[in-house]
Design a protein around this motif. Structure first.
Motif, PDB file in Angstrom:
ATOM      1  N   GLN A 251      26.140  98.151  30.803  1.00 25.02           N
ATOM      2  CA  GLN A 251      26.518  96.912  31.486  1.00 25.02           C
ATOM      3  C   GLN A 251      27.867  96.401  30.994  1.00 25.02           C
ATOM      4  N   LYS A 252      28.070  96.460  29.692  1.00 23.64           N
ATOM      5  CA  LYS A 252      29.342  96.004  29.130  1.00 23.64           C
ATOM      6  C   LYS A 252      30.498  96.862  29.626  1.00 23.64           C
ATOM      7  N   LYS A 253      30.300  98.169  29.685  1.00 26.24           N
ATOM      8  CA  LYS A 253      31.346  99.057  30.195  1.00 26.24           C
ATOM      9  C   LYS A 253      31.685  98.728  31.642  1.00 26.24           C
ATOM     10  N   ARG A 254      30.650  98.502  32.444  1.00 30.52           N
ATOM     11  CA  ARG A 254      30.891  98.185  33.850  1.00 30.52           C
ATOM     12  C   ARG A 254      31.618  96.854  34.015  1.00 30.52           C
ATOM     13  N   LEU A 255      31.241  95.859  33.255  1.00 29.77           N
ATOM     14  CA  LEU A 255      31.901  94.554  33.350  1.00 29.77           C
ATOM     15  C   LEU A 255      33.360  94.645  32.914  1.00 29.77           C
ATOM     16  N   ARG A 256      33.637  95.451  31.895  1.00 27.59           N
ATOM     17  CA  ARG A 256      35.024  95.644  31.476  1.00 27.59           C
ATOM     18  C   ARG A 256      35.824  96.338  32.561  1.00 27.59           C
ATOM     19  N   GLU A 257      35.217  97.356  33.197  1.00 26.35           N
ATOM     20  CA  GLU A 257      35.895  98.038  34.303  1.00 26.35           C
ATOM     21  C   GLU A 257      36.297  97.053  35.398  1.00 26.35           C
ATOM     22  N   LEU A 258      35.453  96.060  35.606  1.00 26.66           N
ATOM     23  CA  LEU A 258      35.697  95.085  36.664  1.00 26.66           C
ATOM     24  C   LEU A 258      36.525  93.899  36.167  1.00 26.66           C
ATOM     25  N   ASN A 259      37.079  94.026  34.942  1.00 21.57           N
ATOM     26  CA  ASN A 259      37.998  93.027  34.381  1.00 21.57           C
ATOM     27  C   ASN A 259      37.329  91.681  34.144  1.00 21.57           C
ATOM     28  N   CYS A 260      36.178  91.717  33.493  1.00 19.63           N
ATOM     29  CA  CYS A 260      35.494  90.464  33.156  1.00 19.63           C
ATOM     30  C   CYS A 260      36.249  89.721  32.066  1.00 19.63           C
ATOM     31  N   SER A 261      35.930  88.471  31.902  1.00 21.04           N
ATOM     32  CA  SER A 261      36.551  87.660  30.855  1.00 21.04           C
ATOM     33  C   SER A 261      35.913  87.957  29.505  1.00 21.04           C
ATOM     34  N   ASP A 262      36.602  87.579  28.420  1.00 20.51           N
ATOM     35  CA  ASP A 262      36.032  87.730  27.078  1.00 20.51           C
ATOM     36  C   ASP A 262      34.746  86.932  26.947  1.00 20.51           C
ATOM     37  N   ALA A 263      34.743  85.733  27.507  1.00 24.62           N
ATOM     38  CA  ALA A 263      33.566  84.870  27.407  1.00 24.62           C
ATOM     39  C   ALA A 263      32.360  85.515  28.089  1.00 24.62           C
ATOM     40  N   LEU A 264      32.585  86.124  29.254  1.00 21.67           N
ATOM     41  CA  LEU A 264      31.477  86.782  29.952  1.00 21.67           C
ATOM     42  C   LEU A 264      30.977  87.987  29.164  1.00 21.67           C
ATOM     43  N   GLU A 265      31.880  88.744  28.574  1.00 25.99           N
ATOM     44  CA  GLU A 265      31.461  89.911  27.800  1.00 25.99           C
ATOM     45  C   GLU A 265      30.608  89.518  26.600  1.00 25.99           C
ATOM     46  N   MET A 266      30.854  88.348  26.032  1.00 27.88           N
ATOM     47  CA  MET A 266      30.134  87.903  24.833  1.00 27.88           C
ATOM     48  C   MET A 266      28.859  87.122  25.152  1.00 27.88           C
ATOM     49  N   ARG A 267      28.508  87.009  26.411  1.00 32.95           N
ATOM     50  CA  ARG A 267      27.350  86.198  26.810  1.00 32.95           C
ATOM     51  C   ARG A 267      26.055  86.751  26.213  1.00 32.95           C
ATOM     52  N   CYS A 268      25.143  85.845  25.858  1.00 37.65           N
ATOM     53  CA  CYS A 268      23.859  86.224  25.270  1.00 37.65           C
ATOM     54  C   CYS A 268      22.711  85.738  26.158  1.00 37.65           C
ATOM     55  N   PHE A 269      21.530  86.347  25.958  1.00 40.52           N
ATOM     56  CA  PHE A 269      20.386  86.068  26.816  1.00 40.52           C
ATOM     57  C   PHE A 269      19.115  85.987  25.973  1.00 40.52           C
ATOM     58  N   SER A 270      18.148  85.267  26.494  1.00 37.91           N
ATOM     59  CA  SER A 270      16.879  85.099  25.781  1.00 37.91           C
ATOM     60  C   SER A 270      15.855  86.153  26.165  1.00 37.91           C
ATOM     61  N   SER A 271      16.101  86.881  27.279  1.00 39.19           N
ATOM     62  CA  SER A 271      15.159  87.910  27.699  1.00 39.19           C
ATOM     63  C   SER A 271      15.884  88.977  28.508  1.00 39.19           C
ATOM     64  N   ALA A 272      15.250  90.151  28.624  1.00 36.39           N
ATOM     65  CA  ALA A 272      15.817  91.231  29.411  1.00 36.39           C
ATOM     66  C   ALA A 272      15.867  90.865  30.884  1.00 36.39           C
ATOM     67  N   GLU A 273      14.880  90.122  31.337  1.00 37.81           N
ATOM     68  CA  GLU A 273      14.858  89.710  32.742  1.00 37.81           C
ATOM     69  C   GLU A 273      16.043  88.811  33.066  1.00 37.81           C
ATOM     70  N   GLU A 274      16.333  87.872  32.168  1.00 39.11           N
ATOM     71  CA  GLU A 274      17.476  86.981  32.363  1.00 39.11           C
ATOM     72  C   GLU A 274      18.778  87.786  32.380  1.00 39.11           C
ATOM     73  N   ARG A 275      18.870  88.752  31.484  1.00 36.27           N
ATOM     74  CA  ARG A 275      20.079  89.576  31.404  1.00 36.27           C
ATOM     75  C   ARG A 275      20.276  90.383  32.678  1.00 36.27           C
ATOM     76  N   GLU A 276      19.212  91.004  33.200  1.00 33.56           N
ATOM     77  CA  GLU A 276      19.335  91.831  34.400  1.00 33.56           C
ATOM     78  C   GLU A 276      19.750  91.005  35.607  1.00 33.56           C
ATOM     79  N   ALA A 277      19.177  89.815  35.718  1.00 33.19           N
ATOM     80  CA  ALA A 277      19.535  88.947  36.832  1.00 33.19           C
ATOM     81  C   ALA A 277      20.994  88.504  36.726  1.00 33.19           C
ATOM     82  N   ALA A 278      21.429  88.171  35.510  1.00 36.53           N
ATOM     83  CA  ALA A 278      22.804  87.732  35.293  1.00 36.53           C
ATOM     84  C   ALA A 278      23.783  88.866  35.573  1.00 36.53           C
ATOM     85  N   PHE A 279      23.429  90.087  35.150  1.00 37.14           N
ATOM     86  CA  PHE A 279      24.318  91.218  35.391  1.00 37.14           C
ATOM     87  C   PHE A 279      24.505  91.458  36.883  1.00 37.14           C
ATOM     88  N   LYS A 280      23.432  91.421  37.625  1.00 35.94           N
ATOM     89  CA  LYS A 280      23.519  91.632  39.067  1.00 35.94           C
ATOM     90  C   LYS A 280      24.431  90.602  39.718  1.00 35.94           C
TER      91      LYS A 280
END
Length: 278
Positions: A9-38
């Motif tokens: 996910q991090k590699k893909r977000l970097r490819e798409l030129n995400c911000s530093d803040a977005l790359e460092m984002r944290c999550f409380s669950s895998a479900e939250e992370r998957e939804a946020a990534f999408k």
């Protein structure tokens, strides 16, 4: 438990030129992370398509090409003459830059055969031209070249095997004016590139010895040197000069706010900073 993006996910977000803040984002669950990534991937892909649409309908030239044109205009306006020299370089030319089999740079050279290589730098050709131009023109002689160079670099966010160099040199200026002139030309190039907040730092080069590097934080954008220099004698030349070299892909990366230099360089996976696997 706190989760971060997966490596993929991090590699893909970097490819798409995400911000530093977005790359460092944290999550409380895998479900939250998957939804946020999408959601974030969808947003970044939409922004990428919008950028490609602007390229097609408005700018029509990638940032690297536009930057090259801007720098050419700025340097011609400052009294420099543009030159264009061959990409294929004789081994003997590198030897006159002290780059022989024992030199640290030798293993990074792309060799075509035992006598010819793809140029890893512009300097040998510029020395050759200057030797004639100093005979034909009055001093100071001001020339520059923008062209591809090739080195077997470790691929990273800031390195490419094929990259575009700008080298400028002014030969025959008063010795007391070399440093101030170098500072002036560094400022001119950076202003033309639209980059602020740079600094000049003295460093050590494997070819030129003491250099004055153009830095933006920890990122080297260019490097300068002054003569008389020990290399000059190997070309049968004497005199006072100052010169600067810049990597255009790094300048374009900073100017466009991109995450890696490959996105703005010559390639087939990116166009004007946009990863094409949308």
């Amino acid at each position: 438990m706190t989760l971060t993006w997966t490596d993929l996910q991090k590699k893909r977000l970097r490819e798409l030129n995400c911000s530093d803040a977005l790359e460092m984002r944290c999550f409380s669950s895998a479900e939250e992370r998957e939804a946020a990534f999408k959601q974030e991937e969808t947003t970044l892909k939409r922004q990428a398509r919008e950028h490609l649409a602007r390229l097609r309908e408005e700018t029509r030239r990638p940032a690297l090409c536009r930057l090259e044109s801007t720098l050419v205009e700025a340097l011609i306006g400052a009294g420099f003459v543009q030159v264009s020299t061959p990409v294929i370089l004789a081994k003997s030319m590198l030897a006159r830059m002290t780059i022989d089999d024992s030199h640290a740079l030798f293993s990074q050279v792309f060799w075509l055969d035992d006598k010819r290589c793809l140029r890893p730098m512009l300097a040998p050709n510029l020395y050759t031209l200057l030797k004639d131009l100093l005979r034909l023109w009055s001093k100071p002689v001001r020339i520059f070249e923008i062209g591809s160079c090739f080195r077997k670099e470790s691929q990273s966010a800031n390195h490419l095997n094929e990259f575009t160099m700008l080298n400028l040199v002014e030969w025959g200026l008063p010795e007391a004016e070399r440093l101030s002139r170098l500072q002036e030309m560094a400022a001119l190039v950076m202003a033309a590139a639209g980059i602020e907040g740079f600094s000049l730092q003295q460093e050590e080069s494997v070819v030129y010895g003491d250099t004055i590097d153009v830095m933006l934080g920890d990122l080297e954008l260019g490097s300068g040197a002054m003569g008389p220099h020990v290399l000059d004698g190997l070309w049968g030349m004497t005199g006072t000069w100052m010169g600067l070299g810049f990597g255009l892909e790094r300048l374009a990366m900073v100017r466009e706010g991109r995450r890696n230099v490959r996105s703005v360089g010559k390639g087939l996976s990116y166009l004007d900073g946009v990863r094409l696997n949308l």
